[in-house]
Design an enzyme around this catalytic site. Sequence first.
Site, PDB file in Angstrom:
ATOM      1  N   SER A   1       0.841  -1.303   0.138  1.00 23.63           N
ATOM      2  CA  SER A   1      -0.100   0.314   0.429  1.00 23.63           C
ATOM      3  C   SER A   1       1.018   1.287   0.206  1.00 23.63           C
ATOM      4  O   SER A   1       2.092   1.248   0.859  1.00 23.63           O
ATOM      5  CB  SER A   1      -0.719   0.224   1.010  1.00 23.63           C
ATOM      6  OG  SER A   1      -1.590   1.033   1.548  1.00 23.63           O
TER       7      SER A   1
ATOM      8  N   TYR B   1      -1.585  -0.917  10.200  1.00 26.79           N
ATOM      9  CA  TYR B   1      -2.054  -1.426   8.981  1.00 26.79           C
ATOM     10  C   TYR B   1       0.082  -1.020   8.670  1.00 26.79           C
ATOM     11  O   TYR B   1       0.346  -1.505   7.647  1.00 26.79           O
ATOM     12  CB  TYR B   1      -2.745  -1.176   8.627  1.00 26.79           C
ATOM     13  CG  TYR B   1      -3.134  -0.930   7.103  1.00 26.79           C
ATOM     14  CD1 TYR B   1      -3.340  -2.555   6.655  1.00 26.79           C
ATOM     15  CD2 TYR B   1      -3.102   0.025   6.053  1.00 26.79           C
ATOM     16  CE1 TYR B   1      -3.945  -2.801   4.911  1.00 26.79           C
ATOM     17  CE2 TYR B   1      -3.705  -0.740   5.043  1.00 26.79           C
ATOM     18  CZ  TYR B   1      -4.000  -1.787   4.207  1.00 26.79           C
ATOM     19  OH  TYR B   1      -4.073  -1.566   3.162  1.00 26.79           O
TER      20      TYR B   1
HETATM   21  N1  LIG Z   1      -8.879  -1.071  -0.860  1.00 21.43           N
HETATM   22  C1  LIG Z   1      -7.507  -0.454  -1.137  1.00 21.43           C
HETATM   23  O1  LIG Z   1      -7.856   0.555  -1.113  1.00 21.43           O
HETATM   24  C2  LIG Z   1      -6.211  -1.005  -0.626  1.00 21.43           C
HETATM   25  C3  LIG Z   1      -5.799  -0.549  -1.433  1.00 21.43           C
HETATM   26  C4  LIG Z   1      -4.036  -0.781  -0.757  1.00 21.43           C
HETATM   27  C5  LIG Z   1      -4.095  -1.722  -0.160  1.00 21.43           C
HETATM   28  N2  LIG Z   1      -4.874  -2.791  -0.747  1.00 21.43           N
HETATM   29  C6  LIG Z   1      -4.410  -3.979  -0.146  1.00 21.43           C
HETATM   30  O2  LIG Z   1      -5.163  -4.647  -1.069  1.00 21.43           O
HETATM   31  C7  LIG Z   1      -4.842  -6.338  -1.130  1.00 21.43           C
HETATM   32  C8  LIG Z   1      -6.693  -6.668  -0.962  1.00 21.43           C
HETATM   33  O3  LIG Z   1      -7.623  -6.031   0.528  1.00 21.43           O
HETATM   34  P1  LIG Z   1      -8.918  -5.164  -1.007  1.00 21.43           P
HETATM   35  O4  LIG Z   1      -8.886  -4.237  -0.566  1.00 21.43           O
HETATM   36  O5  LIG Z   1      -9.295  -6.356  -1.543  1.00 21.43           O
HETATM   37  O6  LIG Z   1     -10.077  -6.350   0.451  1.00 21.43           O
HETATM   38  P2  LIG Z   1     -10.933  -6.964   1.075  1.00 21.43           P
HETATM   39  O7  LIG Z   1     -12.290  -6.865   0.024  1.00 21.43           O
HETATM   40  O8  LIG Z   1     -11.111  -6.229   2.772  1.00 21.43           O
HETATM   41  O9  LIG Z   1     -10.143  -7.949   0.831  1.00 21.43           O
HETATM   42  C9  LIG Z   1      -9.310  -8.897   1.496  1.00 21.43           C
HETATM   43  C10 LIG Z   1      -9.256 -10.815   1.077  1.00 21.43           C
HETATM   44  O10 LIG Z   1      -8.301 -10.499   2.067  1.00 21.43           O
HETATM   45  C11 LIG Z   1      -8.872 -11.993   2.615  1.00 21.43           C
HETATM   46  N3  LIG Z   1      -8.166 -12.377   3.805  1.00 21.43           N
HETATM   47  C12 LIG Z   1      -7.799 -12.065   5.436  1.00 21.43           C
HETATM   48  N4  LIG Z   1      -7.289 -12.623   6.608  1.00 21.43           N
HETATM   49  C13 LIG Z   1      -7.058 -13.868   5.066  1.00 21.43           C
HETATM   50  C14 LIG Z   1      -6.417 -14.517   5.952  1.00 21.43           C
HETATM   51  N5  LIG Z   1      -5.808 -14.997   7.490  1.00 21.43           N
HETATM   52  N6  LIG Z   1      -6.338 -15.842   4.788  1.00 21.43           N
HETATM   53  C15 LIG Z   1      -6.582 -15.860   3.983  1.00 21.43           C
HETATM   54  N7  LIG Z   1      -7.485 -14.169   3.471  1.00 21.43           N
HETATM   55  C16 LIG Z   1      -7.651 -13.649   4.014  1.00 21.43           C
HETATM   56  C17 LIG Z   1      -9.909 -11.949   3.212  1.00 21.43           C
HETATM   57  O11 LIG Z   1     -10.966 -13.080   3.179  1.00 21.43           O
HETATM   58  P3  LIG Z   1     -12.266 -13.133   4.455  1.00 21.43           P
HETATM   59  O12 LIG Z   1     -13.172 -12.451   3.219  1.00 21.43           O
HETATM   60  O13 LIG Z   1     -11.897 -14.389   4.291  1.00 21.43           O
HETATM   61  O14 LIG Z   1     -12.725 -12.106   5.254  1.00 21.43           O
HETATM   62  C18 LIG Z   1     -10.380 -11.583   1.634  1.00 21.43           C
HETATM   63  O15 LIG Z   1     -10.297 -12.013   0.721  1.00 21.43           O
HETATM   64  C19 LIG Z   1      -4.738  -6.089   1.035  1.00 21.43           C
HETATM   65  O16 LIG Z   1      -3.596  -7.161   1.104  1.00 21.43           O
HETATM   66  C20 LIG Z   1      -5.244  -4.493   1.143  1.00 21.43           C
HETATM   67  O17 LIG Z   1      -4.575  -4.093   2.080  1.00 21.43           O
HETATM   68  C21 LIG Z   1      -6.273  -2.104  -0.615  1.00 21.43           C
END
Ligand SMILES: NC(=O)c1ccc[n+]([C@@H]2O[C@H](COP(=O)([O-])OP(=O)(O)OC[C@H]3O[C@@H](n4cnc5c(N)ncnc54)[C@H](OP(=O)(O)O)[C@@H]3O)[C@@H](O)[C@H]2O)c1
Length: 232
Positions: A133, A156
């Site tokens: 991020s 985070y």
């Molecule tokens: N959205 C943003 O603005 C943003 C910005 C920068 C970086 N990111 C990064 O992008 C990545 C994806 O995030 P997202 O925004 O798509 O969030 P999200 O919709 O909350 O998805 C997160 C995913 O990670 C899974 N997860 C959490 N704990 C886990 C575990 N112990 N084992 C396996 N899977 C697990 C969740 O599964 P469950 O459904 O089972 O909980 C879900 O599939 C993350 O690394 C996040 O930090 C996001």
Amino acid sequence: MTTTFITGANKGLGRETARRLVEAGHTVLLGARDPQAGRRAAEEVGARFVQVDVTDEASVAAAAADVAAHEGAVDVLVNNAGVSGAHVDVPDLSADDVAAVLDVNLLGVVRTTRAFLPLLRRSADPVVINVASGLGSTRLTHDPSRIESTVVAPAYTASKAALIMLTTQYAKALPDVRVNVVDPGYTATDLNGHSGPQTVTEGTDAVVRLATEGPGHGSGRFLDRDGEIGWS
Ligand SMILES: NC(=O)c1ccc[n+]([C@@H]2O[C@H](COP(=O)([O-])OP(=O)(O)OC[C@H]3O[C@@H](n4cnc5c(N)ncnc54)[C@H](OP(=O)(O)O)[C@@H]3O)[C@@H](O)[C@H]2O)c1
């Protein structure tokens, strides 16, 4: 045919990465910890579901064994699974609060990369993409013109800063693997209550680029959808 394994791909950025890479012709292994959500997402995007909880060593080992038995090799590993952690004011923030975030966002990447490295080494062009991020970037969190400078989220941001450093260290240590890290940008997903201005398609541009760019590109890079992010 490129075989790609993605963690945390039942929703959000991981699911969109799976969808786009299936569209690009990859064989996609959609990793998710919840079998029901994982199977549904895999069916919807045309991927194969593989159960994986990145905090559980045995689950990660079982996922790698499953892929070894079915596909035999992996070309691209996308370490996407991530959590934001509990929203706790700093005076109350405990080591356990921080450890829970590091367990997924940092140690999950260590576990998964270690388990999948033998499968990646069977590929002619192995690639690891870590989803960090801009909130892990020292430069962006100190630039007053950037939204990242306004955020206070110690667990985070520290987990993503550590993931960025882990990436550049792995890139140096594994010259036979292209190991890179992305900032998706602020994207509407469950992680932030859908507050981000970007769509998941915009948020997966950098990871899709790294997964599809092919041999001859560098390792140890930090990219967003506009290109390389500087280190200082
Ligand atoms: N959205 C943003 O603005 C943003 C910005 C920068 C970086 N990111 C990064 O992008 C990545 C994806 O995030 P997202 O925004 O798509 O969030 P999200 O919709 O909350 O998805 C997160 C995913 O990670 C899974 N997860 C959490 N704990 C886990 C575990 N112990 N084992 C396996 N899977 C697990 C969740 O599964 P469950 O459904 O089972 O909980 C879900 O599939 C993350 O690394 C996040 O930090 C996001």
